[in-house]
Scaffold this motif. Structure first.
Motif: not given
Length: 392
Positions: A234-239, A246-256, A354-356
């Protein structure tokens, strides 16, 4: 709707009602049981409406901040696309060019304003056009990446041998909507040779792996790009309020990696047990073949970030949740007898960010979907999207 103006008007309405209610309550010659019941209800309802409006304002501010963060992330990945060393084109399934990066524009020797809207086949040499048409008709029906070798002609320029790597972009329903083309001039094979699938796999296999357990925070370093060998991150930041976004989900074979974002606060958390392979940025600078191979994986992150951005733009919370579940179905769904099971358990806080919106709202809406039979929850608290629901 101007929410600030709406709240001010409610406050203007609520204050005289409160003063009137207090005055009526303390007048000695008016017994308490003589206060009109309708007036008391009006006062109470106005107070509830004011609280609801304040909550709506807070949710709206949180949604704006989420949109800004996602837009920043999207722009960063767009820049990676734009300034990639190889040519990238985006077309519809008929081969009409919709977007192109700087390298593609230079290869085809045409300005972007004249390139957008043109058919790819215009740049294919005459003797190869029939073959290109046949390949184009088959590409969007395939589920795997396809390699093509076609002789192209620059606009008012020379012919050159080109290699295409074509990937189909599909919507949540599985329908082909776009084609992503990686374009390379292979006239000088020594400079443009890429790592084959076999050698790339061997390259990853021979590297050290770092394991992190579910729930662990993964350390980030600007000099390292993490390749996910197995698992989900799980890729995220804080306000400013301290809430996680929540900014995104990196799965197998992805890079971050922190070097792939311009956000000052960026966090990666293992949503399952993960195995990561480190790739150093310095390697990418001296190994073009490696950077070329990783670029499509970076593009995956760009597309996912854009999908999250589209979700955040939906006006109704119900619509945001619906599109989020459809995206999660595509990204982390696995087929089971009852439908499609989300392979990782996301908390209501994750879904709400993710839904705000708020966790309470997400809990209520998920309960409503469950009552309607559109979703169910298994024994491990994973969401299952039912087969009977074409759209949630």
């Amino acid at each position: 709707m101007n929410i600030k103006l709406f709240i001010k008007r409610l406050e203007a309405l609520h204050k005289p009602l409160a003063d009137l209610y207090q005055t009526a309550s303390i007048l000695p010659w008016i017994p308490a049981d003589m206060l009109p019941q309708a007036y008391q209800e009006l006062y109470n309802n106005s107070k509830m409406l004011q609280l609801a409006a304040e909550e709506l304002y807070q949710q709206n501010e949180a949604l704006k901040e989420t949109q800004n963060l996602l837009e920043t992330e999207r722009q960063h990945y767009q820049d990676l696309f734009e300034y990639a060393p190889d040519g990238y084109l985006v077309t519809n399934k008929e081969g009409i060019i919709q977007n192109a990066n700087i390298a593609a524009i230079k290869l085809l020797n045409i300005s972007k304003q004249f390139l957008i809207g043109k058919a790819m086949i215009n740049f294919v040499c005459l003797e190869a056009r029939q073959h290109f048409r046949q390949e184009l008709n088959q590409i969007y029906q395939a589920d795997r990446t396809k390699e093509l070798f076609i002789r192209l002609q620059q606009r008012h320029g020379e012919y050159f041998d080109a290699a295409f790597t074509v990937r189909v972009i599909r919507n949540p329903e599985g329908n082909a909507i776009n084609l992503l083309w990686l374009l390379r001039n292979i006239g000088d094979r020594q400079q443009t040779e890429l790592i084959s699938a076999e050698s790339y796999s061997e390259f990853i296999q021979n590297r050290p792996r770092y394991k992190y357990s579910k729930g662990e925070t993964i350390p980030l370093n600007n000099s390292v790009v993490w390749y996910i060998f197995q698992g989900l991150v799980k890729l995220s930041t804080f306000c400013e309020t301290g809430e996680e976004v929540l900014l995104g989900l990196a799965k197998t074979q992805m890079v971050f990696g922190s070097g792939m974002t311009s956000l000052s606060i960026y966090q990666a958390t293992a949503l399952s047990d993960v195995e990561l392979v480190p790739i150093y940025v310095s390697e990418l600078l001296v190994t073009p073949a490696l950077s070329h191979s990783l670029l499509p994986k970076i593009n995956q992150r760009l597309q996912q970030t854009e999908s999250f951005l589209v979700i955040s733009k939906k006006q109704l919370v119900e619509d945001r949740l619906q599109h989020l579940l459809e995206l999660l179905k595509q990204e982390i769904g696995e087929l089971v007898e009852e439908g499609t099971r989300l392979s990782v358990r996301l908390t209501h806080e994750d879904i709400a960010s993710a839904c705000g919106t708020t966790r309470v709202t997400v809990t209520r809406l998920l309960g409503k979907l469950q009552q309607q039979g559109l979703i169910s929850i298994d024994t491990k608290k994973h969401i299952i999207l039912k087969n009977s629901a074409a759209r949630i």
